[in-house]
Design an enzyme around this catalytic site. Structure first.
Site, PDB file in Angstrom:
ATOM      1  N   CYS A   1       0.809  -1.128  -0.097  1.00 10.74           N
ATOM      2  CA  CYS A   1       0.118   0.003  -0.092  1.00 10.74           C
ATOM      3  C   CYS A   1       0.825   1.383   0.067  1.00 10.74           C
ATOM      4  O   CYS A   1       1.691   1.530   0.934  1.00 10.74           O
ATOM      5  CB  CYS A   1      -0.851  -0.134   1.209  1.00 10.74           C
ATOM      6  SG  CYS A   1      -2.000   1.549   1.635  1.00 10.74           S
TER       7      CYS A   1
ATOM      8  N   CYS B   1      -0.366   3.775  -6.409  1.00  4.94           N
ATOM      9  CA  CYS B   1      -1.419   3.157  -5.640  1.00  4.94           C
ATOM     10  C   CYS B   1      -1.435   1.855  -6.071  1.00  4.94           C
ATOM     11  O   CYS B   1      -1.802   1.490  -7.294  1.00  4.94           O
ATOM     12  CB  CYS B   1      -2.673   3.904  -5.497  1.00  4.94           C
ATOM     13  SG  CYS B   1      -4.149   3.145  -4.890  1.00  4.94           S
TER      14      CYS B   1
END
Ligand code: DGL
Length: 261
Positions: free
Chosen positions: A74, A184
């Site tokens: 992440c 992302c």
């Protein structure tokens, strides 16, 4: 250290599977755990304090599971909490941004764009990590606040998603970047739509660089599991296991419904 201990992966949802799926291909003998924090998704609009609280909960859970390492699959957590949590646990923690910046900065581009969440862009992590290795690279950062929800909502082919992606790309292209980092882990799920408007070659998906980095580091640190048996895997979510399995399918087939923890 017992090399049979699992490696834990976490993300706000299915995004981290873009890293996890490559990892399983490259290191199929490792035992793995994956945690999708669907209750707190999306991470991109959360404060640093909230992100730290989520990371502590997940890392404490992984500690109970006796992990030998944790992969922060992440960008938002890597950008906002890695510096704090890295010294709080006695296992190795791999953050995506910091692990990939050196390789990206060596790619010889003068101008690189970054698409990422609001919390990642506000941290300036991509810019500072890349410029740490090469201050001459100009980094154009642009947040895409809706993109994670398109993926987690199973709406990647909706009208709204298509038009939002086109608007974001048009805006980014005004800066003429040579490459655009998908900053992302959810964004590689949008590649079928992104490539309707731009050549696939312009995008850098850091997952490949990241998994290679982890592979090399596990080897160097003698942490690799040496076995002829395939590794085991377990999936966990903080909410909505069915959604997780459905949305995961673009990157990974999750055979069993994840446990809620
Ligand atoms: N996939 C995560 C990232 O790489 C988090 C996205 C989100 O939950 O907003 O930043």
């Amino acid at each position: 250290m017992d090399t049979n201990c699992p490696i834990g992966f976490f993300d706000s949802g299915v995004g981290g599977l873009s890293v996890y799926s490559l990892f399983k291909k490259m290191l199929p003998y490792e035992n793995t755990l994956y945690f999708g924090d669907l209750k707190n998704m999306p991470y991109g609009n959360k404060s640093k304090t909230e992100l730290l609280q989520f990371a502590h909960t997940i890392l404490d859970f992984f500690k109970e599971q006796n992990v030998k390492a944790v992969v922060i699959a992440c960008n938002t957590s890597s950008a906002n909490v890695y510096d704090i949590v890295k010294s709080e646990y006695d296992f190795k923690i791999y953050p995506i941004i910091q692990s990939c910046a050196k390789v990206i900065s060596n790619m010889n581009f003068k101008k690189i764009g970054v698409f990422a969440t609001v919390a990642t862009i506000n941290s300036g992590a991509y810019k500072s990590e890349i410029q740490k290795y090469n201050p001459n690279i100009s980094v154009v950062e642009q947040s895409c606040p809706k993109w994670t929800n398109f993926v987690e909502g199973g709406q990647i082919y909706s009208e709204e998603c298509l038009s939002n992606i086109k608007t974001q790309l048009d805006k980014m292209m005004c800066y003429n970047p040579e490459r655009i980092i998908l900053g992302c882990t959810h964004y590689p799920f949008l590649k079928p739509v992104l490539t309707k408007f731009a050549d696939e070659k312009i995008f850098i998906d850091p997952s490949e660089i990241f998994v290679k980095f982890i592979f090399d580091d596990l080897k160097k640190s003698n942490m690799q599991r040496i076995s002829k048996e395939m590794g085991t895997e377990k999936f966990f979510v903080s909410a909505n296991p069915e959604n997780f399995v459905n949305n995961a399918s673009l990157f990974y087939k999750v055979n069993k419904l994840p446990s809620i923890v």
